[in-house]
Design an enzyme around this catalytic site. Structure first.
Site, short mmCIF file in Angstrom:
data_model
loop_
_atom_site.label_atom_id
_atom_site.label_comp_id
_atom_site.label_asym_id
_atom_site.label_seq_id
_atom_site.Cartn_x
_atom_site.Cartn_y
_atom_site.Cartn_z
CB THR A 163 -44.65 20.91 -18.50
OG1 THR A 163 -43.96 20.49 -20.16
CG2 THR A 163 -46.14 20.08 -18.44
CD GLU A 201 -38.57 13.32 -25.15
OE1 GLU A 201 -38.65 13.93 -26.27
OE2 GLU A 201 -37.19 13.76 -24.19
CG ASP A 253 -49.88 10.91 -23.44
OD1 ASP A 253 -49.85 10.78 -22.51
OD2 ASP A 253 -50.77 10.26 -24.73
NE ARG A 259 -48.24 -15.46 -15.18
CZ ARG A 259 -47.95 -15.48 -13.70
NH1 ARG A 259 -47.92 -14.09 -13.00
NH2 ARG A 259 -48.21 -16.52 -12.96
NE ARG A 306 -41.23 -18.84 -4.18
CZ ARG A 306 -41.36 -18.96 -2.05
NH1 ARG A 306 -40.32 -18.59 -1.55
NH2 ARG A 306 -42.75 -18.37 -1.96
N GLY A 321 -37.75 19.32 -14.61
CA GLY A 321 -36.81 18.40 -13.52
C GLY A 321 -35.92 19.38 -13.26
CB THR A 341 -46.81 10.70 -19.91
OG1 THR A 341 -46.88 9.77 -18.85
CG2 THR A 341 -46.99 12.27 -19.73
N GLY A 373 -45.39 -13.49 -4.03
CA GLY A 373 -45.44 -12.20 -2.97
C GLY A 373 -43.61 -11.60 -2.91
#
Lengths: 697, 697
Positions: free
Chosen positions: B152, B455, B457, B348, B321, B191, B453, B432
């Site tokens: 890249t 391997e 996009d 969710r 919680r 990298g 992104t 929170g």
């Protein structure tokens, strides 16, 4: 930092240059950027912004060049230094509240003074008596005491009634004992508390004898005014790093039977009579909804500009970035294509560009309506300090206020979610470079994220909206509804539902808005049937309520945007071409939303499958093509200075690659260190530079 | 770090305790966690993971307690130290590639050795000749040279053909000149390059005379092997901080006419004959798609476990919680409700829980299919090193391989997007506290994001998928299609489209899968009509292609999950109750997806509006209720050790609040400093501790 060698300094990006590409973009469109900006913000405010920007640019403490490189401690130290200087400048230049906020917005990071300047001062002002103003407020305004607002606890956020901290009245010596009976009673997330505040307004359960009177506000000193160390039996500190907002010292706070005098209970609305030891009831607890409405309306207005920062950066960058040839391009145009020309990029960015304007006009509309209503009610100011109050019942005085309140809840949830999620879409539209801190989107997104939780969690709020809509629907069915927009659209639905709807969503704007109203009404009566006839449990309907609230908010945005464009003031202030372009943004926002939520529009029979297909494959795609040439000028009209955006990708001049390279190679302190790469060696080859590096970070 | 005073140490969270709540959750379900885990991973691998975990736990360098507090430089230094120790352990314990990967996955952060251990070694191995193996690979395997893979550039990512770095053949002295003609030619994002590598495989445009032969790989020394400083005419460094992945030294790299010998062009597939100065053509360039398919199939498999970390944390926390009472709860149950009991939280989290299993079985299915196909083809190994190759044409040898390749592209895009976006949903479901770094989700999400992104996009890949589907549809219409799953579903659609479909999506699993196949086929022929009959431009169809690819991927996930559950091996390995529970997860995933994408299912006439309404209001809600009691055990079956999750919220023992408080108050180095809060003072009150703090950060 190493400087680039000469041969590197001589290199340029391959052509065409970013600056040329953005110049071409601006030449392609005849949109009058200044005229549109003045219409949105007024000339006075734009000039004021520039004046304040110049003041800040002259101060070394506000230099941003190391922001993205610093670790948390260095960042928060810098932020406190900035907060201090900002306070000095505010005094020096006699800045108004708006001017002070402008400066903060240009700096674009929270400072440890943030909650002192907002919630602490506001709470003292609104909930204190004149004597308490003298005692606390006057010093706080002079920053002789620094405070915070301590409500949320480790175990309780939205549910204020569940707070565990106690304030017990001692009849014998006329004091209160503030106490944290458990670990979950620890105050948590409290902005400006972690390292900075020496006072806190503490929300605690008031006990007289064994009777609990619910949460009340108490002013409690927490740190020594000279040594800044915690006072005895107070345990306070910073809660640690977060996904964003790391220039703020969110804190924790525990008390072990700390005594405070009678005068430290903020007593404007309720108090204890120290002679009788009796509780004095609050004078007007429901007034609060007016102020919450105002705060939420501001979040709506702000969401447009929050999102616009990301859209500005991504739009400019996608006009500079070129990648691949267009597959169908003629051989005479061999160059790579600007990324912004790809429809897959347009469909992600341009509806968000439309949303920035939609949210701006909606926020403005909400604030106007609020102010109008306040005038009409001629009521006294209400306390602002109850944050995230949970699903309170809505029974304010007038139908208009109730409607406004429900709308502000629905819109706050939609607008802040749209802004937060839209920013991430913008970041990804920037491809690989969007992931670099230098894009300026990631940190902005991370800092904005708490907005979806505070001032009413976005999911919790939808229950309040639905409760209001159900109540309105019941009133409409009973024939005893007051007159406001919600009851009007619900009544219209009842009148026509047997006849059916046939909205020309593609041909008529009025019909487009009406289709959104129809969908809300349909979902309202569906939910009402589930609750009142089928007797479904509240919990089983929460998902439906969330959909309903979202539908209501989307209707309000479409309606407000539509009304803003048809306002005589609009056509007077901006030229016809600009109105026509804004009108295309309106249609793009509305049709794109309609298509995204197609399933509900079908089910309600507001539109046909054929219409949705046409909206998607024809109308939306045509709008993208028509708006595309104006995209850069449309983001320019938001008038963000480069210094505010702090983005390599979003620079006004398009010098994207030069700036990326400069920041990486010349500003990046990691490049002062040398690594030893072999497994059987130590990590750093040059240790001496390490110290140097750390003092910079 | 300050220690908590005794009275604070004595505090406990208010009851019921998190540990009690999780114990209750585990008691409510009879799911055999170990059996399910062994079925998913095998007993051998679970034991191996534990063995490696214990090795890591014994090494101080892997201590994670300061990870969330460190700034970038301290983090990357620690990561390199860990990479080094890991390499020593690999040698010492003779770890296989899989074992080494397990260790990395437990540590859960990239190290600066990352690209050396993967792309550098692989490229040398696969693209080098035996002589080059001797010259470079042997030393690289012993970490005597450390390398990276530099493809890249600042100006070019996906479009490999657009790379600007040149390698010019010098016939006179038989060398290549590596050169960066522009600033945008700078290698970027590479990298392990920024600070660590002393060698790079550089992809550069090969020039012989004035003729360009396209990008080829060259081995280029870049840093001095002793001083670790850049070699002359090489400009290299770290590209700066990123949204995540900050323990990796992604780098930039520029060359000013650097000469390398003939032997440094990796010559297994193509080369230059140094006597004739002629280019020798690549032997088999198309073999590459097999390996890319393998890499993408691994991303699919991995995406299940990536997402499962977030789902594990959020599910456990939402069981601990408690917030608000259930509105319809009887007065006999006055306590606060576990957040996981709210349907708005379930809708969710539980479809994401279903998605973790769906992706796991799909990834496994893909890898099996790939291996089967490899055996059948009995082909030689192919080079792995072309990353993100852009929209290459797919013309491999067999229909099965082409189908597999297209499917792997579609699934890579869907799976990594699902995992990334799902993690953010999990973080927000934690309210929170999800925003605290101690949630363990934020940093994990930020580190994972590049996968959408690299391997290929995710948006670019959808073009390859659509091109393949269009080609298959043309073949079906012409009657000359080969036999594979895609041609079968397209043919079936052609056969039945005039008759119409009537899928019983709620009553029959086979019909549910068939409805997904029908939608893909419908969208394929729609797109084909737009392209071939209406002659629409490629660019105008990109949005349709993206939808089409997504539809194809969703079909594949549903189909693979369904097949895995009906596999005789499944019913042999796990008891009936577990199969039944997995079956509910299958239906939840499929029906929730169907409802989310309702608009396309309508348009294709695969289902009726009534069916979608039923799916949403009845089937999905019932499945949530049925799966809810098993949620904690279902995440337990993923078997993440606490050390790997590094999350206060996701602890196996439920001691959420204790851990949050411990980390904030005892581990947080910011609490060693004292701020001076007054505007006209300096920032820090205690400067001496500042140095101390910085040496810790």
């Amino acid at each position: 930092m190493p400087s680039n060698p000469e041969w590197v300094k001589a290199l340029e990006p391959s052509g065409p240059q970013g600056s040329e590409l953005l110049a071409q973009e601006r030449a392609k469109s005849d949109l009058n950027v200044d005229q549109l900006a003045e219409f949105m913000f007024t000339k006075e405010i734009l000039q004021r912004n520039e004046r304040i920007l110049n003041i800040l640019l002259a101060e070394p403490v506000f230099d941003k060049s190391q922001n993205y490189f610093r670790g948390r401690n260095a960042r928060i130290e810098a932020a406190l230094a900035r907060g201090k200087r900002l306070q000095q400048l505010q005094v020096q230049h006699k800045w108004s509240k708006d001017e002070f906020e402008t400066a903060n917005s240009l700096i674009s990071e929270p400072t440890p003074y943030g909650l002192h300047a907002s919630m602490f001062l506001v709470t003292l002002r609104e909930q204190g008596t004149p004597e308490q103003h003298k005692l606390f407020l006057e010093k706080a305004e002079k920053y002789q005491i620094i405070g915070c607002y301590a409500q949320t606890e480790l175990g309780h956020g939205s549910n204020v009634r569940g707070l565990e901290t106690t304030a017990t009245w001692n009849a014998d010596d006329k004091t209160f004992t503030i106490h944290s009976p458990t670990l979950t009673a620890s105050k948590w997330w409290i902005g400006s508390l972690g390292k900075t505040a020496n006072y806190a307004v503490v929300m605690a359960q008031l006990y007289i004898g064994n009777k609990n009177y619910g949460p009340h506000p108490f002013v409690v000193p927490i740190r020594d005014m000279k040594t800044h160390e915690p006072l005895p039996n107070v345990h306070v500190g910073d809660i640690g790093p977060k996904f964003g907002y790391n220039t703020m010292d969110n804190g924790f706070l525990l008390f072990k039977n700390v005594k405070i005098p009678h005068q430290n209970m903020l007593a404007r609305f309720s108090s204890i009579d120290p002679t009788t030891n009796k509780y004095v009831r609050p004078s007007n607890p429901s007034l609060i909804y007016g102020t919450l409405t105002y705060i939420r309306s501001h979040i709506v207005l702000q969401s447009g500009s929050v999102l616009a920062r990301g859209v500005t950066i991504a739009t400019r960058y996608c006009a500079v970035r070129r990648q691949f040839q267009d597959r169908d391009a003629p051989a005479s145009e061999p160059g790579e294509n600007q990324v912004l020309n790809y429809t897959m990029v347009q469909i992600r960015l341009l509806p968000l560009l439309a949303a920035t304007y939609a949210l701006h006009f909606t926020g403005r509309g909400m604030i106007n309506l609020y102010q109008e209503n306040q005038k009409r009610m001629n009521s006294t100011a209400a306390p602002e300090s109850e944050r995230a109050p949970g699903p309170e019942e809505l029974n304010p005085g007038t139908d208009l206020l109730a409607d406004l309140h429900a709308t502000s809840c629905a819109l706050k949830a939609l607008a802040s979610t749209t802004a937060a999620e839209g920013l991430e879409v913008c970041r990804r539209a920037c491809g690989g470079h969007g992931y670099s801190s230098f894009s300026g989107i990631g940190s902005w997104y991370a800092d904005y994220l708490p907005t979806v939780t505070w001032e009413g969690d976005n999911y919790m709020l939808t229950q309040q909206v639905s409760r209001y809509l159900l109540k309105s629907a019941r009133a409409v069915l009973k024939g005893n509804a007051g007159d406001n927009d919600t009851t009007r659209i619900l009544s219209e639905f009842v009148r026509r539902r047997d006849i059916g709807a046939a909205f020309d969503v593609i041909g008529s704007d009025d019909d487009l808005v009406a289709a959104f109203a129809w969908r809300v009404s349909f979902l309202t009566f569906e939910a009402l049937r589930h609750r009142d006839e089928d007797k479904q449990s509240w919990n089983s309907l929460l998902v439906d309520f969330w959909r309903l609230s979202t539908a209501h908010a989307q209707y309000m945005v479409v309606k407000n945007f539509h009304e803003a464009l048809n306002d005589p003031n609009t056509t007077k202030s901006i030229d016809k071409g600009t109105v026509a372009l804004l009108h295309k943004l309106f249609r793009l926002y509305a049709l794109h939303t309609l298509e995204k939520e197609a399933s509900e529009f079908y089910s309600s029979a507001a539109v046909t499958v054929r219409q949705i297909t046409l909206a998607r494959t024809k109308a939306v795609m045509t709008l993208l093509e028509e708006i595309r040439p104006h995209a850069v000028r449309l983001v320019d009209a938001w008038k963000f200075p480069d210094w505010q955006l702090d983005s390599s990708l979003g620079r006004y001049d398009g010098k994207v690659y030069e700036d990326m390279f400069y920041r990486a190679s010349e500003l990046n302190p990691l490049n002062s260190v040398v690594f030893d790469p072999y497994p059987d060696s130590k990590v750093l080859f040059k240790k001496d530079e390490r110290q140097n590096l750390r003092s910079k970070l």
